[in-house]
Design a protein around this motif. Sequence first.
Motif, short mmCIF file in Angstrom:
data_model
loop_
_atom_site.label_atom_id
_atom_site.label_comp_id
_atom_site.label_asym_id
_atom_site.label_seq_id
_atom_site.Cartn_x
_atom_site.Cartn_y
_atom_site.Cartn_z
N MET A 33 0.82 -1.21 0.00
CA MET A 33 0.00 0.00 0.00
C MET A 33 0.86 1.26 0.00
O MET A 33 0.57 2.22 -0.72
CB MET A 33 -0.93 0.00 1.21
CG MET A 33 -2.00 -1.08 1.16
SD MET A 33 -3.04 -0.97 -0.33
CE MET A 33 -3.88 0.57 -0.01
N GLU A 34 1.91 1.26 0.81
CA GLU A 34 2.81 2.42 0.85
C GLU A 34 3.47 2.64 -0.50
O GLU A 34 3.63 3.78 -0.95
CB GLU A 34 3.87 2.24 1.94
CG GLU A 34 3.35 2.35 3.36
CD GLU A 34 2.72 1.05 3.85
OE1 GLU A 34 2.58 0.10 3.05
OE2 GLU A 34 2.35 1.00 5.04
N ALA A 35 3.86 1.54 -1.16
CA ALA A 35 4.51 1.66 -2.47
C ALA A 35 3.54 2.19 -3.50
O ALA A 35 3.88 3.06 -4.32
CB ALA A 35 5.06 0.30 -2.90
N LYS A 36 2.31 1.69 -3.48
CA LYS A 36 1.32 2.10 -4.49
C LYS A 36 0.89 3.55 -4.34
O LYS A 36 0.43 4.16 -5.31
CB LYS A 36 0.12 1.16 -4.44
CG LYS A 36 0.43 -0.24 -4.95
CD LYS A 36 -0.74 -1.20 -4.80
CE LYS A 36 -0.34 -2.59 -5.26
NZ LYS A 36 -1.43 -3.58 -5.10
N LYS A 37 1.04 4.10 -3.14
CA LYS A 37 0.69 5.50 -2.94
C LYS A 37 1.60 6.45 -3.71
O LYS A 37 1.21 7.58 -4.02
CB LYS A 37 0.76 5.84 -1.44
CG LYS A 37 -0.37 5.27 -0.62
CD LYS A 37 -0.20 5.62 0.85
CE LYS A 37 -1.31 5.00 1.69
NZ LYS A 37 -1.12 5.29 3.15
N ILE A 38 2.81 5.99 -4.02
CA ILE A 38 3.77 6.89 -4.66
C ILE A 38 4.09 6.49 -6.10
O ILE A 38 5.03 7.00 -6.70
CB ILE A 38 5.08 6.99 -3.85
CG1 ILE A 38 5.75 5.62 -3.70
CG2 ILE A 38 4.82 7.61 -2.48
CD1 ILE A 38 7.14 5.70 -3.07
#
Length: 244
Positions: free
Chosen positions: A69-74
């Motif tokens: 999720m953190e990766a997909k946010k950026i």
Amino acid sequence: MLEIFNLIKKYNEKVAVDNLSLTVPDGTICAFIGPNGAGKTTTLKSIAGIIDFEGQILIDKIDVSLHPMEAKKILAYVPDNPDLYEHLKGIGYLNFICDVFGIENAERKARIEVYAKRLGIYDDLSSSISSYSHGMKQKLALVSALIHEPKLLLLDEPFVGLDPVCSHEFKLIMRELADSKVTIFYSTHVLDVAEKICDNVAIIKEGKLVAYDTMQNITKNEGLEQVFLEMASESEDKTDESRN
């Protein structure tokens, strides 16, 4: 920004990506080229966290497998044939994307206006996506990828379906983003465009990374198309030798 270590992806017994490793620095436009079936789309989907894989992928030091999720946010990913919610109007789809990324109303309105006007779809946002041509859907997908200001932009054949004016404008946008430290990693068969706009180029063949360097070092005194054709010819020659 983008770091790939020993990426392996298998579909049953077929190895689609074979131990691929590379690093794409911040603010770099990198072309990812290779024949059909070489593993380009599989690699992009792995980076985007859409499919499982072996190895490690880091986006701005965030592990895609451990913290998806953190990766997909950026990041933003535009596939070669985007699936859009065709029952929505264009503006409804963009507002949905803004809701997903938590973009405030005033900010989303400004970003949508800027990118939709630049890519020539602003006047069509009140129409249903089901009425859009392939090119219009591609424009909408590109706008939706840009509005949350990703640090990494993943594109699979982004220029397919775009008219010449939009294609030119999107190339300008790509360079502007790179100048602001956004990293762009995209697959393409349009080698003359890649040669003009890209800083780096990665060449994949039969799932293996066979070359990765700056565009200048890869092409030297030859064009990118000629370099690619020579590599393809070498591969065919080796295949013929192994059969004899």
